[in-house]
Design an enzyme around this catalytic site. Sequence first.
Site, PDB file in Angstrom:
ATOM      1  N   HIS A  31      56.530  33.515 102.808  1.00  0.00           N
ATOM      2  CA  HIS A  31      57.356  33.241 101.630  1.00  0.00           C
ATOM      3  C   HIS A  31      56.782  32.103 100.806  1.00  0.00           C
ATOM      4  O   HIS A  31      57.479  31.507  99.994  1.00  0.00           O
ATOM      5  CB  HIS A  31      58.777  32.877 102.050  1.00  0.00           C
ATOM      6  CG  HIS A  31      59.460  33.961 102.806  1.00  0.00           C
ATOM      7  ND1 HIS A  31      60.334  34.846 102.223  1.00  0.00           N
ATOM      8  CD2 HIS A  31      59.376  34.329 104.099  1.00  0.00           C
ATOM      9  CE1 HIS A  31      60.778  35.692 103.129  1.00  0.00           C
ATOM     10  NE2 HIS A  31      60.203  35.407 104.281  1.00  0.00           N
ATOM     11  N   THR A  37      64.701  35.009  93.937  1.00  0.00           N
ATOM     12  CA  THR A  37      65.744  36.031  94.103  1.00  0.00           C
ATOM     13  C   THR A  37      66.968  35.689  93.259  1.00  0.00           C
ATOM     14  O   THR A  37      67.791  36.562  92.985  1.00  0.00           O
ATOM     15  CB  THR A  37      66.166  36.143  95.577  1.00  0.00           C
ATOM     16  OG1 THR A  37      66.329  34.827  96.092  1.00  0.00           O
ATOM     17  CG2 THR A  37      65.135  36.890  96.393  1.00  0.00           C
ATOM     18  N   LYS A  39      69.253  26.258  91.656  1.00  0.00           N
ATOM     19  CA  LYS A  39      68.294  26.539  92.729  1.00  0.00           C
ATOM     20  C   LYS A  39      67.911  25.211  93.346  1.00  0.00           C
ATOM     21  O   LYS A  39      68.273  24.151  92.820  1.00  0.00           O
ATOM     22  CB  LYS A  39      67.057  27.277  92.202  1.00  0.00           C
ATOM     23  CG  LYS A  39      66.491  26.709  90.892  1.00  0.00           C
ATOM     24  CD  LYS A  39      65.350  27.551  90.339  1.00  0.00           C
ATOM     25  CE  LYS A  39      65.798  28.702  89.485  1.00  0.00           C
ATOM     26  NZ  LYS A  39      65.181  29.971  89.755  1.00  0.00           N
ATOM     27  N   ARG A  40      67.142  25.250  94.458  1.00  0.00           N
ATOM     28  CA  ARG A  40      66.687  23.988  95.033  1.00  0.00           C
ATOM     29  C   ARG A  40      65.914  23.203  93.962  1.00  0.00           C
ATOM     30  O   ARG A  40      65.265  23.784  93.093  1.00  0.00           O
ATOM     31  CB  ARG A  40      65.777  24.256  96.241  1.00  0.00           C
ATOM     32  CG  ARG A  40      66.533  24.686  97.480  1.00  0.00           C
ATOM     33  CD  ARG A  40      67.483  23.622  97.979  1.00  0.00           C
ATOM     34  NE  ARG A  40      66.781  22.535  98.607  1.00  0.00           N
ATOM     35  CZ  ARG A  40      66.727  22.327  99.926  1.00  0.00           C
ATOM     36  NH1 ARG A  40      67.365  23.144 100.753  1.00  0.00           N
ATOM     37  NH2 ARG A  40      66.079  21.304 100.436  1.00  0.00           N
ATOM     38  N   LYS A  61      59.666  24.137  90.200  1.00  0.00           N
ATOM     39  CA  LYS A  61      60.724  24.932  89.562  1.00  0.00           C
ATOM     40  C   LYS A  61      61.094  24.349  88.188  1.00  0.00           C
ATOM     41  O   LYS A  61      61.822  24.952  87.412  1.00  0.00           O
ATOM     42  CB  LYS A  61      61.962  25.010  90.456  1.00  0.00           C
ATOM     43  CG  LYS A  61      61.728  25.829  91.744  1.00  0.00           C
ATOM     44  CD  LYS A  61      63.004  25.959  92.554  1.00  0.00           C
ATOM     45  CE  LYS A  61      62.806  26.544  93.945  1.00  0.00           C
ATOM     46  NZ  LYS A  61      62.727  28.022  93.966  1.00  0.00           N
ATOM     47  N   LYS A  91      69.974  38.146  91.017  1.00  0.00           N
ATOM     48  CA  LYS A  91      71.443  38.070  91.047  1.00  0.00           C
ATOM     49  C   LYS A  91      71.986  37.955  89.620  1.00  0.00           C
ATOM     50  O   LYS A  91      72.975  38.596  89.262  1.00  0.00           O
ATOM     51  CB  LYS A  91      71.895  36.877  91.900  1.00  0.00           C
ATOM     52  CG  LYS A  91      71.433  36.997  93.342  1.00  0.00           C
ATOM     53  CD  LYS A  91      71.501  35.680  94.106  1.00  0.00           C
ATOM     54  CE  LYS A  91      70.652  35.801  95.368  1.00  0.00           C
ATOM     55  NZ  LYS A  91      70.366  34.492  95.991  1.00  0.00           N
TER      56      LYS A  91
HETATM   57  C1  NBG Z   1      61.133  31.157  99.124  1.00  0.00           C
HETATM   58  C2  NBG Z   1      60.261  31.279  97.894  1.00  0.00           C
HETATM   59  C3  NBG Z   1      60.941  32.198  96.891  1.00  0.00           C
HETATM   60  C4  NBG Z   1      61.265  33.514  97.549  1.00  0.00           C
HETATM   61  C5  NBG Z   1      62.052  33.271  98.813  1.00  0.00           C
HETATM   62  C6  NBG Z   1      62.350  34.537  99.569  1.00  0.00           C
HETATM   63  C7  NBG Z   1      61.227  29.534 100.895  1.00  0.00           C
HETATM   64  C8  NBG Z   1      60.473  28.737 101.873  1.00  0.00           C
HETATM   65  N1  NBG Z   1      60.504  30.319 100.100  1.00  0.00           N
HETATM   66  O1  NBG Z   1      60.098  32.398  95.805  1.00  0.00           O
HETATM   67  O2  NBG Z   1      60.058  30.013  97.331  1.00  0.00           O
HETATM   68  O3  NBG Z   1      62.026  34.314  96.695  1.00  0.00           O
HETATM   69  O4  NBG Z   1      61.348  32.427  99.694  1.00  0.00           O
HETATM   70  O5  NBG Z   1      61.185  35.245  99.818  1.00  0.00           O
HETATM   71  O6  NBG Z   1      62.452  29.491 100.824  1.00  0.00           O
END
Ligand code: NBG
Length: 933
Positions: free
Chosen positions: A477, A780, A669-670, A675, A784
């Site tokens: 990921h 993701t 988001k985080r 980001k 949503k």
């Molecule tokens: C995250 C990515 C996202 C991705 C999600 C699910 C972590 C470590 N990684 O871009 O930054 O959509 O994983 O795959 O949460």
Amino acid sequence: MPPPADSTAFLIRARNRIGLLQLTTRVFKALGLRIDKATLEFEGDFFVKRFFVTDSHGRKIEDRENLERIEKALREAIDGGDGIVSAVDTTRGIVVRRAGLGAEYSGERKAKAERILGLMDGFLKNDPVSLQKDILEHVEYTVARSRFSFDDFEAYQALSHSVRDRLIERWHDTQVYFKRKDPKRLYFLSLEFLMGRSLSNSVINLGIRDQCADALSQLGFEFEVLAEQEGDAALGNGGLARLSACQMDSLATLDYPAWGYGLRYQYGLFRQVILDGFQHEQPDYWLNFGNPWEIERVHVSYAVKFYGNVEEEILNGEKCKVWIPGETVEAVAYDNPIPGYGTRNTVNLRLWAAKPSGQHDMESYNTGDYINAVVNRQRAETISSVLYPDDRSHQGKELRLKQQYFFVSASLQDIIRRFKEAHDNFDVFPEKVALQLNDTHPSLAIPEVMRVLVDEEHLGWNRAWDIVCKIFSFTTHTVLPEGLEKIPVDLLESLLPRHLQIIYDINFNFMEELKKKIGLDYDRLSRMSIVEEGAVKNIRMANLSIVCCHTVDGVSRVHSELLKSRVFKDFYELWPQKFQYKTNGVTQRRWIVVSNPGLSALISKWLGTEAWIRDVDLLTGLREYAADADLQQEWKMVRKVNKMRLAEYIEAMSGVKVSLDAMFDVQIKRIHEYKRQLLNILSIIHRYDCIKNMEKSDRRKVVPRVCIIGGKAAPGYEIAKKIIKLCHAVAEKINNDTDVGDLLKLVFIPDYNVSVAELVIPGADLSQHISTAGHEASGTGSMKFLMNGCLLLATADGSTIEIIEEIGSDNMFLFGAKVHEVQALREKGPALKTPLQFARVVKMVRDGYFGFEDHFKSLCDTVEGGSDFYLLGSDFASYLEAQAAADKAFVDQEKWTRMSILSTAGSGRFSSDRTMEEYAKKTWGIEPCKCPF
Ligand code: NBG
């Protein structure tokens, strides 16, 4: 009493099956038949049910075709059409053989079973009265409150237990069915699951949402109010963890024989508290008020071992290794039933909690220091006590490593036990078991399977290795090589000495094989080695995973390209066939049906069906109505109600009153530099600055905006925390400026989590996904928002690139450098062009326009003086253009609404149902296994 002479007798012989009577009755009813009488007898292993049935006119059924039709319907309903029905009884009935009570079933046991059947033949009923009874019973006997006096929280508890009872029924049936069918199963190993709340999702998937609401309203409670009582299960950080939760929902809904395994942290992701604009972290002891959604399995527990040393022994004339561990901890299972939608299948998410092992008891006697021995025992529980709150790096912490091995070891013991119950030959293991590693966090499963097969099952290295290479698949990921997990060899050696040896052996074999293929290219060999040599020697968990897994998946197309061309280039060249991608998806059940019931009903109305909830591609049917004035009107109404809900929440959380006519512009988001929440804030400053410098008459032309930002920063991530502080400082200034009024508001939503997302997303007009291209593996959140008809303002990064293909670039607001341009821009360093407006807004921050001059200095330094790694400056101009385009589109509400409808209509590809089907077919090799109703 003799059987009615004018009826037809249907006979069902079966082993014990709770619910059979009810099921059969339902079949007869559905066929328009009447049951005049039913009897129950026992014959050896079987019980015999006789139904005396007449047609709707009360006549005996004699027509052969009709009789066959009824038999067929019965067989299908009872057996799911899987051919268990073995004979047709001469008395015009059918014989059904079912597993259940054992062959020794006779005499006393028979009587007992008869009694049990008499007491409990049937499933819980879902009509409002039955639900009310169940709720009241749980109020009295589970919650231990008086049925005449209980509050919302207690009602929530009682309702949850009533729902859970229904989940358990389905869960049991599913597990029994899986056991009987013995399909290849998927085991999804993940250290993080962000499940959020369960109540609404469960009742919707069970199809009893309205019945529950009716039942409650007659008791004086409101379903929505009770649903709000539930806390979030936040056993994960961000995207990766929520993805796991969405995927579990899809696996259940699509009837895949799947299990999830993870850790039951006592403290989930920290609570974010904002004091004077600064983030503070508070522990999330989420189990404080109990968790009705889990079932503790005190008897499902395994000993997990750590430390110690490895010895050699001679067994049957052969040398073998024996690990003599130094510490043992017990892993206890907590099961969380995950219901599918529109199916009886309910799969299991099994989370492990650490408990002191019984073995220490002897020590406490022996040492004589009883009190200390007990206190030391409690230390075992720390293994599953707390989730690591950084979503990017998990480097080299002993407790983290212990967590990883603890959950991997317990899960594999469970999986292997289940396998051995049905098979005695490990060669069929790969036909029955697929193990999915969710990122490298569970990759110790690889040496653990080797250890079990070689040291405990004595299969020999080659046979074990052959099995390992067939069962594991791995999804990464991350985009950045720095984000890849490494474990210091010293640490591994002390905690898991035998595993280190196994990893060394795997690496030795791999290096030998590699030398044969690529020769003595030492640079490449050292890059690809599982062991990283250097001042600190490390194990590279990604290399281990790639070497041992049959498939390596990325989470979007562009992510996969980056893996192949950069991050894992050497490996791709060696094994191109291993590399695949499955673009992420999210579940429309939670992200439309649960969180946006208004939109959900509207979609069903216009599509004329609810089938899209399972078959999401049907959403494309909305395209033809996108310009329909009636749909547009209704669409706007639904969105307005959602905005009202969000506005109320904003006011309650921050005291800021916002106008519903303004564009709700959201970035949740985080918090991460890549980001680029900072880019967003800087553009808000720019907007503010423009408004301030405008003629009053021009202000009327400004499109009013409510900018909403939310997200948590990892506790040790200083820059991210400063971004949060800056957001508050800017908000303070803007929101109190009477020149600006409703034209611009900035609000930070504290403690962003899944349930906050469920509220915010349906109320957003515009959402921002503005990572520097090449940094977001997938993303993701955008999916949503898309499903909810929110327009996207985005860079061409991660899955956005594929979203563009579905809805067209004219249906969103795109800007910024492309993935392939980023490197060249970075290389320009200080020569990189940035617009004057950018310098101006950064200067405002630097000069203390929003206060806290010293505090923000280092933040400003990250984007100026040649160190603007994430290219905020160079993307600023095109970002402002995209913002302007969004303003322009918003003024034309008809156009905006059409774009909104087209967004939802084009979101089907981003369902986790599609992702799971792709994994099932291309990576795991599993098939649906639908439990009959
Ligand atoms: C995250 C990515 C996202 C991705 C999600 C699910 C972590 C470590 N990684 O871009 O930054 O959509 O994983 O795959 O949460």
